[in-house]
Design a protein around this motif. Structure first.
Motif, short mmCIF file in Angstrom:
data_model
loop_
_atom_site.label_atom_id
_atom_site.label_comp_id
_atom_site.label_asym_id
_atom_site.label_seq_id
_atom_site.Cartn_x
_atom_site.Cartn_y
_atom_site.Cartn_z
N ALA A 123 -3.45 -24.75 -29.43
CA ALA A 123 -2.24 -24.37 -30.15
C ALA A 123 -1.03 -24.99 -29.43
O ALA A 123 -1.05 -25.19 -28.22
CB ALA A 123 -2.10 -22.85 -30.17
N LYS A 124 0.02 -25.28 -30.19
CA LYS A 124 1.25 -25.80 -29.59
C LYS A 124 1.81 -24.75 -28.64
O LYS A 124 1.80 -23.56 -28.94
CB LYS A 124 2.26 -26.11 -30.69
N TYR A 125 2.30 -25.19 -27.48
CA TYR A 125 2.79 -24.22 -26.50
C TYR A 125 3.92 -24.82 -25.66
O TYR A 125 4.08 -26.03 -25.54
CB TYR A 125 1.66 -23.76 -25.58
N GLU A 126 4.71 -23.93 -25.07
CA GLU A 126 5.77 -24.27 -24.11
C GLU A 126 5.85 -23.14 -23.10
O GLU A 126 5.31 -22.05 -23.32
CB GLU A 126 7.12 -24.45 -24.80
N TYR A 127 6.57 -23.38 -22.00
CA TYR A 127 6.76 -22.36 -20.97
C TYR A 127 8.25 -22.02 -20.86
O TYR A 127 9.12 -22.84 -21.15
CB TYR A 127 6.27 -22.84 -19.61
N ALA A 128 8.51 -20.79 -20.43
CA ALA A 128 9.88 -20.36 -20.17
C ALA A 128 9.90 -19.47 -18.94
O ALA A 128 9.01 -18.64 -18.76
CB ALA A 128 10.46 -19.62 -21.37
N SER A 129 10.90 -19.66 -18.09
CA SER A 129 11.00 -18.90 -16.84
C SER A 129 12.18 -17.94 -16.81
O SER A 129 12.51 -17.40 -15.76
CB SER A 129 11.08 -19.87 -15.66
N SER A 130 12.82 -17.75 -17.96
CA SER A 130 13.93 -16.79 -18.06
C SER A 130 14.12 -16.46 -19.53
O SER A 130 13.64 -17.16 -20.42
CB SER A 130 15.23 -17.38 -17.49
N LYS A 131 14.86 -15.38 -19.79
CA LYS A 131 15.15 -15.02 -21.17
C LYS A 131 15.94 -16.12 -21.86
O LYS A 131 15.72 -16.42 -23.04
CB LYS A 131 15.93 -13.70 -21.21
N GLU A 132 16.85 -16.73 -21.12
CA GLU A 132 17.69 -17.77 -21.70
C GLU A 132 16.84 -18.99 -22.09
O GLU A 132 17.02 -19.57 -23.17
CB GLU A 132 18.78 -18.18 -20.71
N GLU A 133 15.92 -19.35 -21.21
CA GLU A 133 15.04 -20.48 -21.50
C GLU A 133 14.10 -20.16 -22.65
O GLU A 133 13.78 -21.02 -23.48
CB GLU A 133 14.24 -20.87 -20.26
N LEU A 134 13.67 -18.91 -22.75
CA LEU A 134 12.81 -18.48 -23.84
C LEU A 134 13.51 -18.69 -25.18
O LEU A 134 12.92 -19.23 -26.13
CB LEU A 134 12.41 -17.02 -23.66
N VAL A 135 14.76 -18.26 -25.28
CA VAL A 135 15.53 -18.41 -26.51
C VAL A 135 15.68 -19.89 -26.87
O VAL A 135 15.58 -20.27 -28.04
CB VAL A 135 16.91 -17.75 -26.36
N ASN A 181 4.04 -12.08 -9.25
CA ASN A 181 5.50 -12.06 -9.28
C ASN A 181 6.11 -13.22 -10.06
O ASN A 181 7.31 -13.46 -9.99
CB ASN A 181 6.05 -12.09 -7.85
N SER A 182 5.29 -13.95 -10.81
CA SER A 182 5.79 -15.13 -11.51
C SER A 182 6.56 -14.73 -12.77
O SER A 182 5.98 -14.17 -13.70
CB SER A 182 4.63 -16.05 -11.90
N PRO A 183 7.88 -15.03 -12.83
CA PRO A 183 8.66 -14.71 -14.03
C PRO A 183 8.54 -15.85 -15.05
O PRO A 183 9.51 -16.52 -15.40
CB PRO A 183 10.09 -14.60 -13.48
N ARG A 184 7.34 -16.06 -15.55
CA ARG A 184 7.09 -17.19 -16.45
C ARG A 184 6.21 -16.73 -17.60
O ARG A 184 5.26 -15.98 -17.40
CB ARG A 184 6.41 -18.34 -15.70
N VAL A 185 6.56 -17.20 -18.80
CA VAL A 185 5.76 -16.86 -19.97
C VAL A 185 5.32 -18.15 -20.66
O VAL A 185 5.91 -19.22 -20.48
CB VAL A 185 6.54 -15.98 -20.98
N ILE A 186 4.28 -18.01 -21.48
CA ILE A 186 3.87 -19.10 -22.35
C ILE A 186 4.24 -18.72 -23.78
O ILE A 186 4.01 -17.59 -24.21
CB ILE A 186 2.35 -19.40 -22.21
N ILE A 187 4.89 -19.65 -24.46
CA ILE A 187 5.23 -19.49 -25.88
C ILE A 187 4.17 -20.25 -26.66
O ILE A 187 3.93 -21.43 -26.40
CB ILE A 187 6.62 -20.07 -26.20
N GLU A 188 3.53 -19.58 -27.59
CA GLU A 188 2.41 -20.21 -28.29
C GLU A 188 2.57 -20.04 -29.80
O GLU A 188 2.93 -18.96 -30.28
CB GLU A 188 1.10 -19.56 -27.82
N GLU A 189 2.31 -21.11 -30.54
CA GLU A 189 2.38 -21.00 -31.99
C GLU A 189 1.32 -20.02 -32.49
O GLU A 189 0.24 -19.89 -31.92
CB GLU A 189 2.18 -22.36 -32.65
N PHE A 190 1.66 -19.32 -33.54
CA PHE A 190 0.73 -18.37 -34.14
C PHE A 190 -0.11 -19.11 -35.17
O PHE A 190 0.40 -19.61 -36.16
CB PHE A 190 1.49 -17.22 -34.80
N LEU A 191 -1.41 -19.20 -34.89
CA LEU A 191 -2.32 -19.94 -35.76
C LEU A 191 -2.88 -19.03 -36.84
O LEU A 191 -3.24 -17.88 -36.59
CB LEU A 191 -3.47 -20.52 -34.95
N SER A 192 -3.00 -19.57 -38.03
CA SER A 192 -3.70 -18.88 -39.12
C SER A 192 -5.14 -19.38 -39.09
O SER A 192 -5.47 -20.43 -39.63
CB SER A 192 -3.04 -19.20 -40.46
N PHE A 193 -6.01 -18.62 -38.39
CA PHE A 193 -7.38 -19.07 -38.19
C PHE A 193 -8.36 -18.29 -39.06
O PHE A 193 -8.07 -17.18 -39.51
CB PHE A 193 -7.77 -18.96 -36.72
#
Length: 392
Positions: A123-135, A181-193
């Motif tokens: 799935a398409k993905y990106e990372y973000a390490s803060s709320k601002e980067e997530l947006v 303690n890692s303040p990091r998330v993965i943003i992932e596309e929602f797949l219709s599987f």
């Protein structure tokens, strides 16, 4: 020639570790069960146990060196993996190996290995390490999107964000459910599987790879609720899944069983995640196969033969959840559930319950998968977790 018995140390003593311990004990091995709390499931049948924080590198090394086991078997992700890397360099054998443990405990490392190094479809993905980067990063995706901490287990911290307003809450959920303690998330596309499967993949000491029949499963917030074997997918997708699973497990190396998860979208197979150990959805193999995933794992890591893996019937599993929090537990509805033909109950032996905690699983088999699923669900729903009226 294999030397038995051997000393096996489990790092993590939950329900999956307990089943591994049972199979190891059947082969005469000495089992040392480790976890952060007393009376964890695997401790109840182990020869010895240790209670400590496995994220503490110094203590983890000290405990392993104290017992000097033949094999160290990580059963959870919450580990000071740097200690395992150092001990492996000193001659301690880690299953499948320390590198695989490190890569798979981090969603970013396993995803980058699959997508960037091995060029697998994900799935398409990106990372973000803060709320601002997530947006900022989420603008590259269509709604909804999945937000997950890069380090967590059993779906903890995962949520589905449907619009920009929900991102703040999604970030907070991810941080609350994150491990480490890692303040990091993965943003992932929602797949219709069409289907989500686990392909249990076994690497043997001679380098050969074996597969179980694919297992279909359903999840809620990233945590498995039911599974069934075999999953219904066409031959092309089945072969493609095996090829991908072999490619990624060969890259990780080592021996033992790997739970490789995929999304099936028509004829397309999309890599999702991987666990270098028995998988919770694979509990169904206790009733559906001639060798359960736990026996396969133990045979592989001990270098013992694995004759042909046979599926004996259609099997299904349904989790038994606690509806509340109890310091001491009991179960009702057991007799009623076991009146259902070809059904088994597996209680994990967890000493207490939290709301939504997985306390056991109902297993059922039949000639038809729909009937097996119906029986497993019926049995699980009959069982209730209650406060023990007469605790010890």
């Amino acid at each position: 020639m294999n030397r038995l018995p051997q000393v096996l140390m489990l790092l993590g003593s939950g329900e999956l570790g307990k089943e591994v311990a049972i199979e190891a004990k059947r082969l005469g091995c000495c089992v040392i069960a480790c976890d952060r709390y007393a009376n964890a499931p695997a401790m109840q049948i182990a020869d010895k146990y240790e209670i400590f924080d496995m994220n503490d590198k110094t203590t983890l090394k000290k405990i392993i060196q104290k017992h000097s086991p033949d094999l160290v078997i990580p059963e959870i992700e919450a580990l000071a993996v740097s200690a395992l890397i150092e001990l492996e360099n000193e001659g301690i054998k880690v299953i499948p190996n320390a590198k695989a443990t490190e890569i798979t405990m981090n969603r970013d490392k396993i995803r980058d290995l699959a997508a960037k190094k091995l060029k697998l479809k994900t799935a398409k993905y990106e990372y973000a390490s803060s709320k601002e980067e997530l947006v900022k990063k989420v603008k590259q995706f269509k709604w909804p999107v999945l937000i997950k901490p890069v380090m967590s287990s059993s779906g903890k911290g995962q949520s589905l964000a449907k619009d920009i307003k929900s991102l703040n809450e999604a970030w907070d959920i991810a941080m609350e459910g994150a491990r480490g303690n890692s303040p990091r998330v993965i943003i992932e596309e929602f797949l219709s599987f069409d289907l989500e499967i686990t392909l249990l993949t076994i690497r043997q000491q001679d380098g050969t790879t074996l597969f179980c029949d694919p297992i279909g499963h359903e999840q809620i917030n990233g945590d498995y609720q039911c599974s069934w074997q075999p999953a219904q997918l066409n031959h092309k997708a089945h072969i493609q899944a095996q090829e991908i699973a072999k490619k990624v497990t060969e890259s990780l190396g080592g021996t033992g069983i790997f739970g490789v998860e995929f999304f099936i979208c028509g004829d397309e197979v999309i890599f999702s995640e991987l666990s270098p150990r028995p998988h919770d959805t694979g509990l169904v193999t206790i009733i559906s196969q001639n060798y359960s995933e736990f026996e396969l794992h133990v045979r592989a890591i001990l270098g013992l033969p694995i004759p042909k893996i046979k599926r004996l019937s259609c099997g299904a599993s349904q989790v038994i959840l606690s509806s509340d929090t109890y310091s001491s537990i009991a179960y009702t509805g057991v007799s009623e559930a076991l009146e259902i033909e070809n059904t088994k109950l597996l209680f994990f032996g967890k000493p207490n319950a939290k709301k939504g905690r997985r306390m056991g699983v109902a297993l059922a088999e039949d000639n038809e998968i729909d009937i097996a699923l119906k029986k497993a669900k019926q049995a699980a729903h009959l069982v209730k977790v209650i406060k023990n009226p007469t605790p010890d």
